[in-house]
Write a protein that holds these residues in place. Structure first.
Motif, PDB file in Angstrom:
ATOM      1  N   PHE A 185     102.330  20.797  28.194  1.00 20.19           N
ATOM      2  CA  PHE A 185     101.610  20.811  26.921  1.00 20.19           C
ATOM      3  C   PHE A 185     101.113  19.407  26.556  1.00 20.19           C
ATOM      4  O   PHE A 185      99.964  19.238  26.131  1.00 20.19           O
ATOM      5  N   LYS A 186     101.948  18.405  26.770  1.00 19.81           N
ATOM      6  CA  LYS A 186     101.597  17.031  26.389  1.00 19.81           C
ATOM      7  C   LYS A 186     100.779  16.307  27.449  1.00 19.81           C
ATOM      8  O   LYS A 186     100.307  15.193  27.218  1.00 19.81           O
ATOM      9  N   GLY A 187     100.637  16.926  28.613  1.00 16.40           N
ATOM     10  CA  GLY A 187      99.794  16.339  29.651  1.00 16.40           C
ATOM     11  C   GLY A 187     100.499  15.419  30.617  1.00 16.40           C
ATOM     12  O   GLY A 187      99.850  14.807  31.473  1.00 16.40           O
ATOM     13  N   THR A 188     101.821  15.317  30.535  1.00 17.43           N
ATOM     14  CA  THR A 188     102.551  14.454  31.465  1.00 17.43           C
ATOM     15  C   THR A 188     102.814  15.161  32.792  1.00 17.43           C
ATOM     16  O   THR A 188     103.162  14.519  33.789  1.00 17.43           O
ATOM     17  N   ASN A 189     102.660  16.477  32.816  1.00 13.99           N
ATOM     18  CA  ASN A 189     102.793  17.266  34.038  1.00 13.99           C
ATOM     19  C   ASN A 189     101.498  18.056  34.217  1.00 13.99           C
ATOM     20  O   ASN A 189     101.235  18.998  33.478  1.00 13.99           O
ATOM     21  N   SER A 190     100.699  17.674  35.192  1.00 14.90           N
ATOM     22  CA  SER A 190      99.378  18.288  35.369  1.00 14.90           C
ATOM     23  C   SER A 190      99.422  19.593  36.152  1.00 14.90           C
ATOM     24  O   SER A 190      98.428  20.324  36.181  1.00 14.90           O
ATOM     25  N   ARG A 191     100.539  19.871  36.823  1.00 16.47           N
ATOM     26  CA  ARG A 191     100.669  21.046  37.689  1.00 16.47           C
ATOM     27  C   ARG A 191      99.575  21.074  38.761  1.00 16.47           C
ATOM     28  O   ARG A 191      99.182  22.132  39.248  1.00 16.47           O
ATOM     29  N   GLY A 192      99.068  19.895  39.129  1.00 15.63           N
ATOM     30  CA  GLY A 192      98.053  19.813  40.170  1.00 15.63           C
ATOM     31  C   GLY A 192      96.646  20.149  39.706  1.00 15.63           C
ATOM     32  O   GLY A 192      95.721  20.236  40.524  1.00 15.63           O
ATOM     33  N   ASN A 193      96.470  20.317  38.396  1.00 15.04           N
ATOM     34  CA  ASN A 193      95.139  20.618  37.870  1.00 15.04           C
ATOM     35  C   ASN A 193      94.268  19.366  37.861  1.00 15.04           C
ATOM     36  O   ASN A 193      94.763  18.240  37.854  1.00 15.04           O
ATOM     37  N   MET A 194      92.972  19.567  37.805  1.00 17.50           N
ATOM     38  CA  MET A 194      92.021  18.461  37.746  1.00 17.50           C
ATOM     39  C   MET A 194      92.198  17.656  36.461  1.00 17.50           C
ATOM     40  O   MET A 194      92.045  16.434  36.442  1.00 17.50           O
ATOM     41  N   ARG A 195      92.553  18.335  35.367  1.00 12.00           N
ATOM     42  CA  ARG A 195      92.758  17.694  34.074  1.00 12.00           C
ATOM     43  C   ARG A 195      94.048  18.216  33.466  1.00 12.00           C
ATOM     44  O   ARG A 195      94.580  19.240  33.883  1.00 12.00           O
ATOM     45  N   SER A 196      94.562  17.524  32.468  1.00 11.00           N
ATOM     46  CA  SER A 196      95.832  17.927  31.856  1.00 11.00           C
ATOM     47  C   SER A 196      95.728  17.897  30.340  1.00 11.00           C
ATOM     48  O   SER A 196      94.772  17.381  29.765  1.00 11.00           O
ATOM     49  N   GLY A 197      96.757  18.453  29.689  1.00 19.16           N
ATOM     50  CA  GLY A 197      96.778  18.543  28.234  1.00 19.16           C
ATOM     51  C   GLY A 197      96.803  19.994  27.793  1.00 19.16           C
ATOM     52  O   GLY A 197      97.165  20.890  28.561  1.00 19.16           O
ATOM     53  N   HIS A 198      96.413  20.223  26.530  1.00 13.17           N
ATOM     54  CA  HIS A 198      96.415  21.579  25.986  1.00 13.17           C
ATOM     55  C   HIS A 198      95.118  21.862  25.233  1.00 13.17           C
ATOM     56  O   HIS A 198      94.366  20.943  24.917  1.00 13.17           O
ATOM     57  N   MET A 199      94.884  23.132  24.950  1.00 13.30           N
ATOM     58  CA  MET A 199      93.679  23.529  24.236  1.00 13.30           C
ATOM     59  C   MET A 199      93.737  23.051  22.792  1.00 13.30           C
ATOM     60  O   MET A 199      94.802  23.104  22.162  1.00 13.30           O
ATOM     61  N   PRO A 200      92.631  22.585  22.239  1.00 12.16           N
ATOM     62  CA  PRO A 200      92.632  22.115  20.849  1.00 12.16           C
ATOM     63  C   PRO A 200      93.122  23.192  19.887  1.00 12.16           C
ATOM     64  O   PRO A 200      92.722  24.354  19.969  1.00 12.16           O
ATOM     65  N   GLY A 201      94.050  22.801  19.018  1.00 10.12           N
ATOM     66  CA  GLY A 201      94.554  23.702  17.990  1.00 10.12           C
ATOM     67  C   GLY A 201      95.647  24.637  18.440  1.00 10.12           C
ATOM     68  O   GLY A 201      96.157  25.421  17.636  1.00 10.12           O
ATOM     69  N   SER A 202      96.024  24.579  19.708  1.00 11.06           N
ATOM     70  CA  SER A 202      97.037  25.516  20.192  1.00 11.06           C
ATOM     71  C   SER A 202      98.419  25.128  19.686  1.00 11.06           C
ATOM     72  O   SER A 202      98.703  23.968  19.385  1.00 11.06           O
ATOM     73  N   VAL A 203      99.295  26.129  19.580  1.00 11.30           N
ATOM     74  CA  VAL A 203     100.684  25.894  19.192  1.00 11.30           C
ATOM     75  C   VAL A 203     101.555  26.085  20.428  1.00 11.30           C
ATOM     76  O   VAL A 203     101.225  26.857  21.330  1.00 11.30           O
ATOM     77  N   HIS A 204     102.672  25.391  20.447  1.00 11.82           N
ATOM     78  CA  HIS A 204     103.490  25.381  21.658  1.00 11.82           C
ATOM     79  C   HIS A 204     104.918  25.844  21.386  1.00 11.82           C
ATOM     80  O   HIS A 204     105.607  25.308  20.518  1.00 11.82           O
ATOM     81  N   ILE A 205     105.340  26.859  22.123  1.00 10.63           N
ATOM     82  CA  ILE A 205     106.754  27.224  22.231  1.00 10.63           C
ATOM     83  C   ILE A 205     106.964  27.634  23.681  1.00 10.63           C
ATOM     84  O   ILE A 205     106.291  28.547  24.174  1.00 10.63           O
ATOM     85  N   GLU A 206     107.870  26.957  24.365  1.00 14.50           N
ATOM     86  CA  GLU A 206     108.113  27.312  25.759  1.00 14.50           C
ATOM     87  C   GLU A 206     108.752  28.699  25.843  1.00 14.50           C
ATOM     88  O   GLU A 206     109.616  29.057  25.038  1.00 14.50           O
ATOM     89  N   TRP A 207     108.335  29.489  26.802  1.00 15.69           N
ATOM     90  CA  TRP A 207     108.772  30.887  26.921  1.00 15.69           C
ATOM     91  C   TRP A 207     110.287  31.030  26.966  1.00 15.69           C
ATOM     92  O   TRP A 207     110.840  32.013  26.458  1.00 15.69           O
ATOM     93  N   LEU A 208     110.978  30.069  27.553  1.00 18.91           N
ATOM     94  CA  LEU A 208     112.431  30.151  27.686  1.00 18.91           C
ATOM     95  C   LEU A 208     113.154  30.101  26.345  1.00 18.91           C
ATOM     96  O   LEU A 208     114.329  30.476  26.265  1.00 18.91           O
ATOM     97  N   GLU A 209     112.473  29.650  25.306  1.00 15.95           N
ATOM     98  CA  GLU A 209     113.084  29.604  23.977  1.00 15.95           C
ATOM     99  C   GLU A 209     113.474  30.994  23.480  1.00 15.95           C
ATOM    100  O   GLU A 209     114.316  31.130  22.590  1.00 15.95           O
ATOM    101  N   PHE A 210     112.864  32.022  24.050  1.00 10.61           N
ATOM    102  CA  PHE A 210     113.132  33.388  23.605  1.00 10.61           C
ATOM    103  C   PHE A 210     114.236  34.072  24.400  1.00 10.61           C
ATOM    104  O   PHE A 210     114.543  35.243  24.148  1.00 10.61           O
ATOM    105  N   MET A 211     114.834  33.335  25.342  1.00  4.00           N
ATOM    106  CA  MET A 211     115.830  33.925  26.235  1.00  4.00           C
ATOM    107  C   MET A 211     117.187  33.234  26.072  1.00  4.00           C
ATOM    108  O   MET A 211     117.266  32.054  25.721  1.00  4.00           O
TER     109      MET A 211
END
Length: 283
Positions: A185-211
């Motif tokens: 989300f913060k762009g420190t891990n690009s996952r091999g993508n050409m660019r990193s970061g998140h979509m403007p205005g998006s909210v973040h909760i990692e999926w594991l928070e629900f488990m």
């Protein structure tokens, strides 16, 4: 186990009672190597990549980021012997990540007779229900299921379950829900993508928070409390995304479990969005 939509889940004890039914189709949604070592009795592994993506995905996931095409999906459910009378149960040993993905794929293609095993493999094995090892049905690495009877299910897309890149725009009543890790989300891990970061205005909760650590879904009260911290409420239109739509499908499942009506998955997710020059990303 008490959720608004309890029917999306099945307890291990209930599955055990249905284990020998000819209509019970149990799908192990982890990779086939894991399945071969041990799996629920009578379960089947997926004869394709467990993300259920387009042909070519395995070799080039950024070029082929979308869900499997309709004709290939029809072939898949034929190979799994799924028909209109089937009672399908999906599970994994990955906190229901891949089971929820399979559930979403079937529902996207109009197949509703599927449940996710509550607690997955971890709960099944902890309660000493029967297991097997090896491959126990026609298709494997050496043998496909080409003689399977064609399924009687008509596959049709449910467009309300999916969104595309042009839909990923923030508005007053729309939430772009980033389900990835904090680093992604913060762009420190690009996952091999050409660019990193998140979509403007998006909210973040990692999926594991629900488990929970035991691979169970947290209670409805706990999940709602987590969602409320980001003002993610049922009346809003929610579009989930990830690197490739897998964690996004898991969060879609969680939201549907709680009865949220307006949810869709950006299936191509960052594999598409972050590898183009005409999309906006922020850090």
């Amino acid at each position: 186990m008490a959720y608004t939509n309890n029917s999306m889940l099945i307890e291990a004890s209930e599955l055990f009672e249905k284990l020998e039914s000819k209509n019970t189709i149990i799908i192990d949604c982890d990779v086939s190597d894991v399945f071969q070592r041990a799996h629920i009795k009578n379960a089947k592994t997926l004869p394709t990549h467990h993300y259920i993506k387009q042909e070519g995905f395995k070799n080039d996931p950024k070029k082929y980021p979308h869900i499997m095409e309709k004709n290939n999906f029809h072939e898949l459910i034929t190979n799994l012997n799924i028909n209109q009378n089937s009672e399908i149960v999906a599970y994994d040993n990955s906190a229901s990540l891949y089971a929820a993905r399979f559930w979403w794929c079937l529902n996207y293609y109009g197949i509703k007779n599927i449940k996710v095993l509550y607690g997955g493999w971890k709960k099944w094995i902890s309660e000493n229900y029967p297991i097997e090892s090896g491959f126990n049905y026609p298709f494997s690495s050496k043998n496909d299921n080409s003689n399977a009877k064609k399924t009687d299910i008509k596959v049709s897309e449910n467009d309300s379950y999916i969104c595309n890149i042009s839909d990923m725009k923030e508005s007053s009543n729309t939430i772009l829900f980033d389900t990835r890790s904090e680093g992604e989300f913060k762009g420190t891990n690009s996952r091999g993508n050409m660019r990193s970061g998140h979509m403007p205005g998006s909210v973040h909760i990692e999926w594991l928070e629900f488990m929970t650590d035991d691979h169970n879904f947290k209670s409805e009260t706990e999940i709602k409390s987590i969602l409320d911290t980001k003002n993610i409420t049922p009346e809003k239109e929610i579009k989930t995304y990830w690197q490739g739509g897998i964690r996004a499908a898991h969060v879609f499942f969680v939201l549907k479990l709680l009865g949220y009506p307006y949810v869709s998955v950006y299936d191509a997710s960052m594999a598409e969005y972050a590898n183009r020059n005409d999309t906006e990303l922020v850090l």
